[in-house]
Design a protein around this motif. Structure first.
Motif, PDB file in Angstrom:
ATOM      1  N   GLY A   1       0.788  -1.226   0.000  1.00 27.68           N
ATOM      2  CA  GLY A   1       0.000   0.000   0.000  1.00 27.68           C
ATOM      3  C   GLY A   1       0.815   1.268   0.000  1.00 27.68           C
ATOM      4  O   GLY A   1       0.264   2.357   0.196  1.00 27.68           O
ATOM      5  N   ARG A   2       2.136   1.160  -0.226  1.00 31.97           N
ATOM      6  CA  ARG A   2       2.983   2.356  -0.242  1.00 31.97           C
ATOM      7  C   ARG A   2       3.004   3.024  -1.625  1.00 31.97           C
ATOM      8  O   ARG A   2       3.129   4.233  -1.731  1.00 31.97           O
ATOM      9  CB  ARG A   2       4.401   1.999   0.207  1.00 31.97           C
ATOM     10  N   ILE A   3       2.922   2.220  -2.682  1.00 34.82           N
ATOM     11  CA  ILE A   3       2.749   2.747  -4.041  1.00 34.82           C
ATOM     12  C   ILE A   3       1.283   2.543  -4.403  1.00 34.82           C
ATOM     13  O   ILE A   3       0.805   1.405  -4.423  1.00 34.82           O
ATOM     14  CB  ILE A   3       3.660   2.026  -5.056  1.00 34.82           C
ATOM     15  N   THR A   4       0.584   3.635  -4.670  1.00 35.26           N
ATOM     16  CA  THR A   4      -0.871   3.542  -4.858  1.00 35.26           C
ATOM     17  C   THR A   4      -1.352   4.032  -6.221  1.00 35.26           C
ATOM     18  O   THR A   4      -2.535   3.890  -6.542  1.00 35.26           O
ATOM     19  CB  THR A   4      -1.597   4.348  -3.768  1.00 35.26           C
ATOM     20  N   ASN A   5      -0.444   4.620  -7.029  1.00 34.16           N
ATOM     21  CA  ASN A   5      -0.839   5.161  -8.329  1.00 34.16           C
ATOM     22  C   ASN A   5       0.082   4.597  -9.406  1.00 34.16           C
ATOM     23  O   ASN A   5       1.305   4.534  -9.226  1.00 34.16           O
ATOM     24  CB  ASN A   5      -0.760   6.688  -8.320  1.00 34.16           C
ATOM     25  N   TRP A   6      -0.499   4.219 -10.535  1.00 34.95           N
ATOM     26  CA  TRP A   6       0.286   3.606 -11.607  1.00 34.95           C
ATOM     27  C   TRP A   6       1.355   4.550 -12.153  1.00 34.95           C
ATOM     28  O   TRP A   6       2.399   4.111 -12.657  1.00 34.95           O
ATOM     29  CB  TRP A   6      -0.631   3.137 -12.734  1.00 34.95           C
ATOM     30  N   LYS A   7       1.132   5.862 -12.068  1.00 34.85           N
ATOM     31  CA  LYS A   7       2.124   6.808 -12.606  1.00 34.85           C
ATOM     32  C   LYS A   7       3.435   6.751 -11.828  1.00 34.85           C
ATOM     33  O   LYS A   7       4.494   7.151 -12.337  1.00 34.85           O
ATOM     34  CB  LYS A   7       1.561   8.229 -12.611  1.00 34.85           C
ATOM     35  N   GLU A   8       3.395   6.210 -10.603  1.00 37.52           N
ATOM     36  CA  GLU A   8       4.610   6.087  -9.794  1.00 37.52           C
ATOM     37  C   GLU A   8       5.553   5.021 -10.326  1.00 37.52           C
ATOM     38  O   GLU A   8       6.740   4.982  -9.967  1.00 37.52           O
ATOM     39  CB  GLU A   8       4.239   5.768  -8.338  1.00 37.52           C
ATOM     40  N   VAL A   9       5.031   4.128 -11.180  1.00 39.41           N
ATOM     41  CA  VAL A   9       5.863   3.046 -11.740  1.00 39.41           C
ATOM     42  C   VAL A   9       5.842   3.059 -13.268  1.00 39.41           C
ATOM     43  O   VAL A   9       6.071   2.043 -13.917  1.00 39.41           O
ATOM     44  CB  VAL A   9       5.408   1.664 -11.198  1.00 39.41           C
ATOM     45  N   GLY A  10       5.562   4.253 -13.850  1.00 42.54           N
ATOM     46  CA  GLY A  10       5.628   4.391 -15.293  1.00 42.54           C
ATOM     47  C   GLY A  10       4.337   4.161 -16.042  1.00 42.54           C
ATOM     48  O   GLY A  10       4.339   4.111 -17.283  1.00 42.54           O
ATOM     49  N   GLY A  11       3.236   4.048 -15.331  1.00 40.42           N
ATOM     50  CA  GLY A  11       1.948   3.837 -15.974  1.00 40.42           C
ATOM     51  C   GLY A  11       1.124   5.103 -16.051  1.00 40.42           C
ATOM     52  O   GLY A  11       1.614   6.208 -15.799  1.00 40.42           O
ATOM     53  N   HIS A  12      -0.145   4.944 -16.431  1.00 39.96           N
ATOM     54  CA  HIS A  12      -1.060   6.084 -16.499  1.00 39.96           C
ATOM     55  C   HIS A  12      -1.443   6.544 -15.090  1.00 39.96           C
ATOM     56  O   HIS A  12      -1.334   5.780 -14.122  1.00 39.96           O
ATOM     57  CB  HIS A  12      -2.332   5.707 -17.265  1.00 39.96           C
ATOM     58  N   ASP A  13      -1.903   7.771 -14.998  1.00 42.00           N
ATOM     59  CA  ASP A  13      -2.377   8.305 -13.726  1.00 42.00           C
ATOM     60  C   ASP A  13      -3.670   7.586 -13.344  1.00 42.00           C
ATOM     61  O   ASP A  13      -4.688   7.672 -14.039  1.00 42.00           O
ATOM     62  CB  ASP A  13      -2.626   9.815 -13.867  1.00 42.00           C
TER      63      ASP A  13
END
Length: 279
Positions: free
Chosen positions: A138-150
């Motif tokens: 639950g520390r990374i919650t948005n795809w944009k944090e790993v190169g994906g869409h917002d």
């Protein structure tokens, strides 16, 4: 006198008919082997089991899922003869079995690569093990944090009775708990359905459950293949097991011999998408 003779003949005929019927029913009688446990191992057992019963008409296999923990519990409780498991047996389970006079014996029947999967329209292709851990914690919650869409990541996990969940918890989570926000699913098939229907979802499944409705992710730049799993290059590879009470005998022994035969059970392993031991 004639009536007595006729009655005797009729009685003899009925007795003969009863003996014939009894012999026929005995010939048709089958021995049942109850198999329970891991939904990861289930496709292998169903595929191999169908062919096994065709080749062994005197033995019927009753096969059901429910999870690795449920299968091992059923073995310890004497409710099944073979427990399917996607993880090794725990010390506590061995001790419980011993109290019930059960000595669980492990047999590896296949190799599996546990695969993180997303919706086919998700642009992300690769995640590190650390990123997977942070997503599931639950520390990374948005795809944009790993190169994906917002967009918010929808975490899909197996429930705690699953051997697949325990493998993921041990190798990826390093015993850290999965976020309470995760959608818990009871089977690999349920994970497939949930992830394939949600563009923001991520889940993990056994190799044999990969379909065109999902996109598999590389981990640390390594692709999950039979070769990388057998070479232990894939970081989430594992063996798939069956457990029996003691050294298998009789019909149970025949089932295990069939599963391990390169031209029979191991062929079924390959056909359902897992990795045979003899590859």
């Amino acid at each position: 006198m004639k009536l007595t003779s006729l009655f005797a003949k009729k009685r003899f005929s009925l007795l003969g008919l009863a003996l014939v019927c009894f012999a026929a029913s005995t010939a048709l009688a089958t021995e049942e082997v109850i198999i329970s446990g891991s939904t990861t191992v289930l496709p292998v057992m169903q595929k191999a089991g169908e062919a096994f019963m065709a080749a062994n008409p005197g033995i019927t296999l009753s096969i059901s899922g429910g999870g690795s923990g449920s299968g091992i519990k059923a073995l310890n409780d004497g409710l099944c003869q073979i427990a399917m498991s996607s993880r090794d047996i725990k010390k506590s389970e061995l001790e419980l079995g011993a109290k019930n006079g059960v000595t669980a014996v492990r047999t590896a029947i296949a190799v599996d690569a546990l695969i993180p999967v997303v919706h086919p329209e998700n642009p992300v292709k690769n995640l590190s093990a650390a990123q997977l851990k942070d997503i599931y914690a639950g520390r990374i919650t948005n795809w944009k944090e790993v190169g994906g869409h917002d967009g918010k990541i929808v975490v899909v996990s197996r429930d705690t009775s699953s051997g697949t969940y325990e493998t993921w918890e041990e190798i990826i989570m390093k015993k850290e708990k999965v976020t309470p926000a995760a959608l818990l699913q009871a089977s690999n098939g349920a994970v497939v359905q949930t992830v394939s229907a949600n563009k923001r979802a991520i889940g993990y499944i056994g190799f044999g459950y990969l379909t065109d409705s999902l996109k598999k992710l590389d981990v640390g730049g390594i692709e999950a293949t039979p070769q990388t799993a057998l070479a232990k290059q894939w970081p989430i590879a594992r063996e798939l097991y069956v457990f029996t009470n003691g050294k298998p005998e009789g019909a149970v022994k025949k089932v295990l011999e069939y599963l391990l035969d390169p031209q029979k059970g191991q062929k079924s392993v390959r056909e359902v998408g897992y990795i045979p031991l003899d590859k």
